[in-house]
Write a protein that holds these residues in place. Structure first.
Motif, PDB file in Angstrom:
ATOM      1  N   MET A   1       0.791  -1.013  -0.010  1.00  0.00           N
ATOM      2  CA  MET A   1      -0.148   0.116  -0.176  1.00  0.00           C
ATOM      3  C   MET A   1       0.972   0.983  -0.003  1.00  0.00           C
ATOM      4  O   MET A   1       1.718   1.540   0.900  1.00  0.00           O
ATOM      5  N   GLU A   2       0.701   2.228  -1.021  1.00  0.00           N
ATOM      6  CA  GLU A   2       1.569   3.249  -0.944  1.00  0.00           C
ATOM      7  C   GLU A   2       0.843   4.440  -0.391  1.00  0.00           C
ATOM      8  O   GLU A   2      -0.533   4.568  -0.550  1.00  0.00           O
ATOM      9  N   TYR A   3       1.403   5.370   0.523  1.00  0.00           N
ATOM     10  CA  TYR A   3       0.707   6.541   1.214  1.00  0.00           C
ATOM     11  C   TYR A   3       1.696   7.526   1.091  1.00  0.00           C
ATOM     12  O   TYR A   3       2.586   7.521   1.585  1.00  0.00           O
ATOM     13  N   LYS A   4       1.094   8.831   0.690  1.00  0.00           N
ATOM     14  CA  LYS A   4       1.985   9.835   0.869  1.00  0.00           C
ATOM     15  C   LYS A   4       1.063  10.975   1.596  1.00  0.00           C
ATOM     16  O   LYS A   4       0.122  11.236   1.386  1.00  0.00           O
ATOM     17  N   ARG A   5       1.855  11.394   2.416  1.00  0.00           N
ATOM     18  CA  ARG A   5       1.410  12.506   3.291  1.00  0.00           C
ATOM     19  C   ARG A   5       0.932  13.694   2.414  1.00  0.00           C
ATOM     20  O   ARG A   5       1.740  14.071   1.643  1.00  0.00           O
ATOM     21  N   SER A   6       0.001  14.285   2.767  1.00  0.00           N
ATOM     22  CA  SER A   6      -0.676  15.536   1.717  1.00  0.00           C
ATOM     23  C   SER A   6      -0.001  16.599   2.341  1.00  0.00           C
ATOM     24  O   SER A   6       0.030  17.657   1.551  1.00  0.00           O
ATOM     25  N   GLU A   7       0.755  16.936   3.403  1.00  0.00           N
ATOM     26  CA  GLU A   7       1.334  18.226   3.714  1.00  0.00           C
ATOM     27  C   GLU A   7       2.679  18.358   3.033  1.00  0.00           C
ATOM     28  O   GLU A   7       3.241  17.424   2.477  1.00  0.00           O
ATOM     29  N   SER A   8       2.857  19.710   3.018  1.00  0.00           N
ATOM     30  CA  SER A   8       3.950  19.919   2.317  1.00  0.00           C
ATOM     31  C   SER A   8       5.259  20.194   3.196  1.00  0.00           C
ATOM     32  O   SER A   8       6.416  20.164   2.456  1.00  0.00           O
ATOM     33  N   PHE A   9       5.139  19.966   4.345  1.00  0.00           N
ATOM     34  CA  PHE A   9       6.390  20.273   5.165  1.00  0.00           C
ATOM     35  C   PHE A   9       6.766  18.700   5.391  1.00  0.00           C
ATOM     36  O   PHE A   9       6.149  18.210   6.297  1.00  0.00           O
ATOM     37  N   ARG A  10       7.832  18.432   4.960  1.00  0.00           N
ATOM     38  CA  ARG A  10       8.579  17.171   5.426  1.00  0.00           C
ATOM     39  C   ARG A  10      10.083  17.310   5.432  1.00  0.00           C
ATOM     40  O   ARG A  10      10.641  17.745   4.513  1.00  0.00           O
ATOM     41  N   HIS A  11      10.764  17.040   6.907  1.00  0.00           N
ATOM     42  CA  HIS A  11      12.233  17.343   6.903  1.00  0.00           C
ATOM     43  C   HIS A  11      12.812  16.039   6.579  1.00  0.00           C
ATOM     44  O   HIS A  11      12.639  15.066   7.348  1.00  0.00           O
ATOM     45  N   ILE A  12      13.771  16.120   5.897  1.00  0.00           N
ATOM     46  CA  ILE A  12      14.700  14.952   5.698  1.00  0.00           C
ATOM     47  C   ILE A  12      15.956  15.184   6.559  1.00  0.00           C
ATOM     48  O   ILE A  12      16.549  15.947   6.344  1.00  0.00           O
ATOM     49  N   LEU A  13      16.026  14.248   7.565  1.00  0.00           N
ATOM     50  CA  LEU A  13      17.244  14.304   8.452  1.00  0.00           C
ATOM     51  C   LEU A  13      18.733  13.942   7.849  1.00  0.00           C
ATOM     52  O   LEU A  13      18.545  13.077   7.277  1.00  0.00           O
ATOM     53  N   ILE A  14      19.556  14.912   8.123  1.00  0.00           N
ATOM     54  CA  ILE A  14      20.776  14.827   7.654  1.00  0.00           C
ATOM     55  C   ILE A  14      21.543  13.286   8.310  1.00  0.00           C
ATOM     56  O   ILE A  14      21.806  12.670   7.576  1.00  0.00           O
ATOM     57  N   LYS A  15      21.288  13.260   9.671  1.00  0.00           N
ATOM     58  CA  LYS A  15      21.589  12.677  10.587  1.00  0.00           C
ATOM     59  C   LYS A  15      20.530  11.853  10.893  1.00  0.00           C
ATOM     60  O   LYS A  15      19.698  12.528  11.753  1.00  0.00           O
ATOM     61  N   PRO A  16      20.158  10.636  10.667  1.00  0.00           N
ATOM     62  CA  PRO A  16      18.888  10.047  10.988  1.00  0.00           C
ATOM     63  C   PRO A  16      18.717   9.893  12.766  1.00  0.00           C
ATOM     64  O   PRO A  16      19.853   9.939  13.437  1.00  0.00           O
ATOM     65  N   VAL A  17      17.642  10.165  13.317  1.00  0.00           N
ATOM     66  CA  VAL A  17      17.267  10.155  14.642  1.00  0.00           C
ATOM     67  C   VAL A  17      16.925   8.919  15.251  1.00  0.00           C
ATOM     68  O   VAL A  17      16.197   8.150  14.698  1.00  0.00           O
ATOM     69  N   ASP A  18      17.515   8.444  16.319  1.00  0.00           N
ATOM     70  CA  ASP A  18      17.264   7.189  17.063  1.00  0.00           C
ATOM     71  C   ASP A  18      15.674   7.251  17.721  1.00  0.00           C
ATOM     72  O   ASP A  18      15.488   8.433  18.115  1.00  0.00           O
ATOM     73  N   VAL A  19      15.083   6.337  17.559  1.00  0.00           N
ATOM     74  CA  VAL A  19      13.895   6.211  17.931  1.00  0.00           C
ATOM     75  C   VAL A  19      13.724   4.796  18.789  1.00  0.00           C
ATOM     76  O   VAL A  19      14.198   3.948  18.548  1.00  0.00           O
ATOM     77  N   GLN A  20      12.980   4.804  19.890  1.00  0.00           N
ATOM     78  CA  GLN A  20      12.711   3.479  20.462  1.00  0.00           C
ATOM     79  C   GLN A  20      10.984   3.403  20.210  1.00  0.00           C
ATOM     80  O   GLN A  20      10.206   4.333  20.571  1.00  0.00           O
ATOM     81  N   TYR A  21      10.625   2.179  19.966  1.00  0.00           N
ATOM     82  CA  TYR A  21       9.157   2.036  19.587  1.00  0.00           C
ATOM     83  C   TYR A  21       8.835   0.705  20.239  1.00  0.00           C
ATOM     84  O   TYR A  21       9.657  -0.375  20.603  1.00  0.00           O
ATOM     85  N   SER A  22       7.515   0.679  20.638  1.00  0.00           N
ATOM     86  CA  SER A  22       6.857  -0.491  21.322  1.00  0.00           C
ATOM     87  C   SER A  22       5.529  -0.801  20.711  1.00  0.00           C
ATOM     88  O   SER A  22       5.036  -0.012  20.136  1.00  0.00           O
ATOM     89  N   CYS A  23       5.317  -2.149  20.745  1.00  0.00           N
ATOM     90  CA  CYS A  23       3.882  -2.464  20.207  1.00  0.00           C
ATOM     91  C   CYS A  23       3.116  -3.129  21.283  1.00  0.00           C
ATOM     92  O   CYS A  23       3.830  -4.139  21.749  1.00  0.00           O
ATOM     93  N   ASN A  24       1.847  -2.829  21.579  1.00  0.00           N
ATOM     94  CA  ASN A  24       1.214  -3.343  22.654  1.00  0.00           C
ATOM     95  C   ASN A  24       0.050  -4.313  21.851  1.00  0.00           C
ATOM     96  O   ASN A  24      -0.825  -3.947  21.095  1.00  0.00           O
ATOM     97  N   VAL A  25       0.166  -5.563  21.851  1.00  0.00           N
ATOM     98  CA  VAL A  25      -0.873  -6.631  21.069  1.00  0.00           C
ATOM     99  C   VAL A  25      -1.781  -7.031  22.341  1.00  0.00           C
ATOM    100  O   VAL A  25      -1.142  -7.736  23.180  1.00  0.00           O
ATOM    101  N   ASP A  26      -2.749  -6.788  22.188  1.00  0.00           N
ATOM    102  CA  ASP A  26      -3.903  -7.500  23.311  1.00  0.00           C
ATOM    103  C   ASP A  26      -3.310  -6.956  24.532  1.00  0.00           C
ATOM    104  O   ASP A  26      -3.547  -7.945  25.522  1.00  0.00           O
TER     105      ASP A  26
END
Length: 125
Positions: A1-26
């Motif tokens: 599925m292709e999805y494109k954000r419709s907003e015009s402001f998107r910042h491409i990071l020169i140095k990628p930023v670390d992110v911690q993510y978690s997922c709660n299932v049930d």
């Protein structure tokens, strides 16, 4: 599925930023991992991870925690698309809509960019 954000402001990071993510299932934490933010806008991001999420994990919102400049930002996000990336898997994340969250992201990006420009002038980039 292709999805494109419709907003015009998107910042491409020169140095990628670390992110911690978690997922709660049930109501249980199914995973807690780290990844990289490749680009970000006030309402979404492109997330790079090394391990592909299962179909079940993709159905539930991700809890995201990251720091663009100095402030830790926490948000929920839903996966809108997925694609293979040479370093793993890339996901398009749509974050929960919040004016306060959007303002924090814009403010942090402005400060981050200001620092990147200063570092580039000093040659420390």
């Amino acid at each position: 599925m292709e999805y494109k954000r419709s907003e015009s402001f998107r910042h491409i990071l020169i140095k990628p930023v670390d992110v911690q993510y978690s997922c709660n299932v049930d109501q249980q934490v199914a995973l807690t991992r780290t990844g990289k933010i490749l680009d970000i806008s006030p309402s979404g991001m492109s997330l790079l991870v090394t391990k592909q999420l299962t179909d079940e994990e993709k159905e539930y919102p991700l809890l995201l925690s990251f720091c663009l400049y100095k402030q830790t930002i926490e948000s929920q996000g839903a996966i809108r698309w997925e694609r293979f990336h040479p370093e793993g898997y890339q996901y398009g994340i749509e974050m929960v809509e919040s004016t306060q969250l959007e303002n924090i992201i814009v403010s942090e990006l402005k400060q981050r960019r200001r620092q990147e420009v200063l570092d580039a002038k000093k040659g420390t980039f």
